[in-house]
Design an enzyme around this catalytic site. Structure first.
Site, PDB file in Angstrom:
ATOM      1  CE  LYS A 199     -44.524 -24.410  23.102  1.00  0.00           C
ATOM      2  NZ  LYS A 199     -44.439 -25.541  24.033  1.00  0.00           N
ATOM      3  CG  ASP A 200     -41.969 -15.770  26.436  1.00  0.00           C
ATOM      4  OD1 ASP A 200     -42.726 -14.959  26.972  1.00  0.00           O
ATOM      5  OD2 ASP A 200     -40.743 -15.611  26.348  1.00  0.00           O
ATOM      6  NE  ARG A 201     -46.948 -12.769  30.767  1.00  0.00           N
ATOM      7  CZ  ARG A 201     -48.206 -12.860  31.175  1.00  0.00           C
ATOM      8  NH1 ARG A 201     -49.170 -12.318  30.454  1.00  0.00           N
ATOM      9  NH2 ARG A 201     -48.502 -13.492  32.285  1.00  0.00           N
TER      10      ARG A 201
END
Length: 354
Positions: free
Chosen positions: A79-81
């Site tokens: 998952k993206d930061r």
């Protein structure tokens, strides 16, 4: 950031233009699993909400807190930061005292659920992700935007790997690794670089299928992939079931597919194979290993990777939208595992980087 081969899209409404708002208050992702924790077992099952952290950083935090190795922690997807995300983790604690998970929480991380489970979470087991995103609308009427959003659920979009897959310098590092030059990366990074290389080859093939207009159609000898499955088979126009295959394609029951390079012979044949090979031969890697995609595919096959297939197309599901004001559009939709919300938005003409 190198985003790999160019991502081409079918003709879009030139009147539309917008900007994706990136941040924890405007980009929300929730991971959806096909099961619930069993309630028993040697694994602690956590649902975590995070912001400003990527998945690997959360894994390291959990490992330090629980006094285990990162390999003892399972998760379904990365998952993206640059978003607020909810995802699941398992922590293997056989015969160990369970730590106080609340002590792990801070302004970047919250524990939403804690239970027990009987097995480690594996990559790719999730059904997909639900997104809630905010767009800054720069061009286009409300009617045009809403029509375009509806079409994403009906006609779909090319299922490229997004720019996030290529990271900062990952494609160049993958090229050096394939060429056998430079320092070999840490063990944990090798798999990521192979994945980057395979993604580049897939995107090159898909871009050619978009260019020639065949990404939504079956070519003779196409290896078709079943919806919601990794299963695939060759579609032959000589077979009596060709009309039924085309009907199933229209119904989104199966899809044309592209390569995830590796060892094995489960590829297309005939016209579809020639199209795929021509697309790979036409793409050339970065200067670190400036060979064409066929050479890359051969090198990847020698690394112990198994060949696989990926659907060339995707569509949004269970989508909705709401206008917050004249220029702010909030949209929600579900995408199956492995597909990218940023790619979906690029297909509309939305700027997703910068």
């Amino acid at each position: 950031m190198s985003s790999g081969p160019e991502r081409l899209y079918p003709a879009r409404d030139a009147t539309l233009g917008g900007l994706l708002q990136r941040g924890p208050d405007t980009f929300f992702v929730e991971e959806i699993l096909p099961f619930r924790p069993s309630g028993v077992g040697e694994h602690v099952f956590l649902q975590i909400e995070k912001a400003g952290l990527n998945t690997e950083e959360v894994v390291r935090r959990i490992a330090r807190h629980a006094k285990v190795q990162p390999r003892d922690i399972g998760y379904a997807g990365l998952k993206d930061r640059h978003a607020r995300t909810r995802q699941f983790f398992t922590v293997s604690l056989p015969g160990k005292t369970e730590p106080d998970w609340s002590a792990l929480e801070d302004r970047e991380l919250r524990i939403l659920q804690c239970s027990r489970h009987d097995r480690k979470l594996r990559r790719g087991v999730h059904l997909g992700n639900r997104f809630r995103l905010s767009l800054m609308v720069q061009h286009g009427s409300r009617e045009d935007w809403e029509a375009a959003l509806s079409q994403l659920g009906q006609r779909g979009f090319p299922n490229y790997f997004g720019a996030q897959r290529f990271g900062h310098g990952n494609l160049a590092a993958a090229a050096r690794l394939l060429a056998g030059t430079g320092r070999r990366p840490q063990r944990g990074q090798v798999g990521l670089l192979w994945s980057t290389a395979r993604s580049a080859l897939f995107n090159a093939v898909l871009a050619e299928r978009v260019r020639d207009g065949s990404w939504q159609h079956l070519l003779p000898g196409e290896r078709v992939q079943l919806e919601g499955s990794h299963s695939h088979f060759v579609a032959s126009p000589e077979g009596a079931d060709w009309p039924s295959l085309e009907a199933r394609l229209c119904a989104w029951d199966l899809h044309p597919s592209g390569p995830l390079a590796g060892a094995g012979t489960d590829g297309p044949v005939g016209d579809a194979a020639r199209t795929e090979r021509a697309a790979l031969a036409a793409w050339v890697g970065p200067p670190e290993f400036a060979e064409n995609g066929l050479v890359w595919a051969d090198r990847l096959a020698g690394q112990g990777l198994r060949a696989a297939r990926r659907a060339l197309r995707c569509r949004t599901q269970d989508s909705s939208w709401q206008w917050r004001d004249a220029t702010k559009l909030e949209i929600e939709f579900f995408l199956p595992a492995g597909s990218f919300a940023t790619v979906c938005l690029e297909a509309l003409g939305v700027q997703t980087q910068g």
